[in-house]
Design an enzyme around this catalytic site. Sequence first.
Site, PDB file in Angstrom:
ATOM      1  N   GLY A 262       0.860  -1.342   0.015  1.00  0.00           N
ATOM      2  CA  GLY A 262       0.033   0.076   0.121  1.00  0.00           C
ATOM      3  C   GLY A 262       0.969   1.258  -0.203  1.00  0.00           C
TER       4      GLY A 262
ATOM      5  N   MET B 140       2.400   4.471   3.181  1.00  0.00           N
ATOM      6  CA  MET B 140       2.414   4.828   4.452  1.00  0.00           C
ATOM      7  C   MET B 140       3.086   5.928   4.602  1.00  0.00           C
ATOM      8  SD  MET B 140       2.526   3.756   7.788  1.00  0.00           S
ATOM      9  CE  MET B 140       2.636   5.000   8.819  1.00  0.00           C
ATOM     10  N   GLU B 141       2.174   6.881   5.526  1.00  0.00           N
ATOM     11  CA  GLU B 141       2.182   8.473   5.923  1.00  0.00           C
ATOM     12  C   GLU B 141       3.349   8.685   6.605  1.00  0.00           C
ATOM     13  OE1 GLU B 141      -0.119   6.316   6.817  1.00  0.00           O
ATOM     14  OE2 GLU B 141      -0.892   6.944   8.947  1.00  0.00           O
TER      15      GLU B 141
ATOM     16  N   HIS C 296      -4.641  11.084   0.130  1.00  0.00           N
ATOM     17  CA  HIS C 296      -4.864  10.218   1.227  1.00  0.00           C
ATOM     18  C   HIS C 296      -3.681  10.552   2.401  1.00  0.00           C
ATOM     19  CE1 HIS C 296      -6.438   6.872   3.831  1.00  0.00           C
ATOM     20  NE2 HIS C 296      -5.226   6.872   4.120  1.00  0.00           N
ATOM     21  N   GLU C 297      -2.559   9.955   1.573  1.00  0.00           N
ATOM     22  CA  GLU C 297      -1.513  10.078   2.386  1.00  0.00           C
ATOM     23  C   GLU C 297      -0.920  11.499   2.797  1.00  0.00           C
ATOM     24  OE1 GLU C 297      -0.494   7.210   3.558  1.00  0.00           O
ATOM     25  OE2 GLU C 297      -1.649   6.206   2.287  1.00  0.00           O
TER      26      GLU C 297
ATOM     27  N   HIS D 236      -2.646  12.859   5.908  1.00  0.00           N
ATOM     28  CA  HIS D 236      -2.076  12.362   7.173  1.00  0.00           C
ATOM     29  C   HIS D 236      -1.027  13.263   7.586  1.00  0.00           C
ATOM     30  CE1 HIS D 236      -4.231   8.632   7.887  1.00  0.00           C
ATOM     31  NE2 HIS D 236      -3.657   7.971   6.769  1.00  0.00           N
TER      32      HIS D 236
ATOM     33  N   GLU E 183      -7.461   7.259   9.826  1.00  0.00           N
ATOM     34  CA  GLU E 183      -7.898   6.657   8.517  1.00  0.00           C
ATOM     35  C   GLU E 183      -9.230   7.156   8.024  1.00  0.00           C
ATOM     36  OE1 GLU E 183      -5.653   5.537   7.161  1.00  0.00           O
ATOM     37  OE2 GLU E 183      -4.171   4.854   8.324  1.00  0.00           O
TER      38      GLU E 183
END
Length: 885
Positions: free
Chosen positions: A275, A277-278, A311-312, A315, A334
């Site tokens: 996936g 990762m932030e 999305h990331e 974060h 999330e």
Amino acid sequence: MTAEKPFSFKETPGKLPKQVVPTDYSIRIVPNIDKLTFSGTETVTLSVRNPVRQLVLNALELEISEASFDGKPLPKSAIKIDKENELLILALPSEVAAGDHTLALSFSGKINQQGQGLFYMHYQEQGSPPVAGKKIMLGTQFEATDARRFFPCWDEPVFRARFQLTAVVPENWLAVSNMPIETEKNIAGGKEVRFAATPPMSSYLNVFVAGGLDLIESRSWQTQIRVIATKGKAELGRYALEATAQILGYYNDYFGVPYPLPKLDQIALPGGFGGAMENWGGITYYESALLFDPKNSSAETKQNIYEVIAHEMAHMWFGDLVTMAWWDNLWLNEGFASWMGTKCTAHFNPQWEVWLRRELPRDPTRRVGIVKEAAMESDARATTHPIQQRIATEAEANSAFDDITYKKGQSFLRMLESFLGEDVFRDGIRRYIAAHKYSNTTTTDLWNALSEASKKPIGEIAAGWTAQPGFPVVRVKRGGDEKVRLTQERFTVNFKNAPALQWKIPLTYSIVGLPAEASAQAGASAQAGEAPATLLMTGKTATLQNIPADRSLKLNVNGAGNYRVEYDAASWKLLLEALPKLGVEDRVNLLSDAWALVQAGRAPVSLYFGLVEKLPASTELAEREQIINVLDFINRLFVNNPEREKFQRYARSLLRQTFETLGWEPKEGELPTAGNLRASLIKALGDLNDPEIVAGCRERFEKYLVNPASLAPDLRSSVLAVVGRYADEKTWSKLHELGLKTTSNEEKQNYYNALAESIDPTLVKKTLPIALSDELPTSRALFIVPLVARDSGRPDLAWEFAKANMKTLLAKTDAVGANQYAASLFTFFCEDSRADELKSYAKANLSPASAPAVAKVMDEVQFRAEFKKRLAPQLNAWIDGKERR
Ligand SMILES: [Zn+2]
């Protein structure tokens, strides 16, 4: 429901005692790439708040060779590892007074194959031949609880600290971490790279990546932004770099606080995990979620890249600058990032219909689905859980990354935003970020900020949605007068005797157009100007007044609410007549609700297909995809069923017209999403055994072999999948050879997905062992097995293979995946006996942490078995009645 309290450090759950708080880490790591190990040293400044006799922190699979406290070495006997609890306990020689102290440790650990802690990736460098040219690089993945595999630390999100990392890497490598490089010097055996210290942050947000890497860069606002990839691929990050600049501006404004770090790196990893990762300042992505090849990538890939980046990056504020105090509020991280990322993507790319359709972010099989639907499907079952849930162990923290956490959280926030209005909602978010930056929060802190901004009791409305499981269905009953009576109850699927629950529902509704004959007279002018009305439904029943008895009423306008609606016969009839006047969002919402009612046994299948047949012809993607998803579900359910052929004929008749309108080749002036829909239709019709489509795919594949440019990138994955599905041995080998050769992970995945489609049992048995090889990146290889289980129609062969090789397969997965892998292979069975088999297998072989996944899949299998029996005769009767309609 007891209301949660605002954030308090002392009352935050967790294993680690709160008397000792680390403030600054200085860590030095020296990897040994030949041995796949590393050694490290660290110095941690501690703020001791109450006198203590021992230090308790986290460490996992680390060996501690030396420890000293305030400069004095501790004896070996003072160092204890509690393996089961992942703790390192250091006994201090005497009671230590409150104040600042220093801990120093020397340790060593492993470089893992799977994406946990520090891991390695093998990859083919761009332009080098397959297999022979395998390179190696390093990366890290720490969320939720794996920073403790890299260095001993207070590995719970509430222990924020500054982290300063130094690493020794080969001279020709590039090393990347959260912050810019401060100094770099050559030493024996490589170079030593020292990174600047981070601002106070949670341990799981650390990152370290190193290898033969390239980059492209630019500046946006005050921030240096870079896309980093393996040599030869950085230029494929151009689209991501542009998207990053655009999104950064949007978020700087939205959050009211500019991005707080000096740089932001977007890092493409060729394997390791699936996936994104932030990590603060250094976001990692699986390569095909970041790199876009304008010549060879599909529109689907491009849209996915934008959404994942959005999305990331959300974060960076929501998650990193402000972090949930404990994993019980993971949904806050999330759910928010999913909502914010979708909102931002839709803002800049309205043509993509992102609110209506979106790829599931962590779904390794890249199944296209509708966000809200995926969450609501899980949330209707007996195995659901509240989005806010108790988390006691590391395994539970890793199990929390599911559809409910991501998507119900997102759906609820969207419902709330549409109820409060965009500006009020944004003001609440700005207050929240300003009040809690560089600190931690609970959900209650967010509700308080939104309540202040809106002057509405958000906590009260929210409690039913976050603290209890499930969601409601609103039943609509008209009595022939101008009153409409509404009743709410819990909506469930395959869940007998579910506890009754009630919600405060922020309802929206509109009166749609006019009845058929009147609207014909009024021409096309009806509908506009009728803004949706709202009603906060606080009890079991409610009444809407002044709704003309002859006009249709649509609840849940644009489908923005997280509830189902069940209309009585009179209301449904009026809605069907008003269909041409409804927007695509409302049509998709009606389709989804109708299908859910069928699944729940609240309506016969004729409700759904009656609606499908009444829809005006359209090529709108989200609407057609909803139908495709349902047909696909039934087609898989009916594998080996006598009814299947008849169903396939009917299903093809529903899709054919849309495909003929679109055709094989792109047309000038078509909708921007036409490429996506064309690809979906080819795949769907291929799966439904449409002879013309199958022949068309084969023909295009032959041309593609001679000239790859002849096949539009948008169509490649579908055409290859259909060819793979009906492949003979020779075609299978050709696909395999192409997959081996390419250095693009996106292309590679297309070929291997095509292999997994094959329905020929001999070829299925050839495909499965690929999972054990290193042909695919580790994190992808093992998903060949669930792909086969789903696509070949032979879940039995997939399971037999996996059972025999489970240990090797599990060694390739990360912490999140390990709990779900074995169970996921049963998802596509539909016999009760298989649910029993999974139960006994889990009992004998799986860890207790797998229990939620096992329960979910058992429920799914039992549901499929029951639904199949119920559906077959209803569907038969419906199809037989087609001629009469
Ligand atoms: Zn996320």
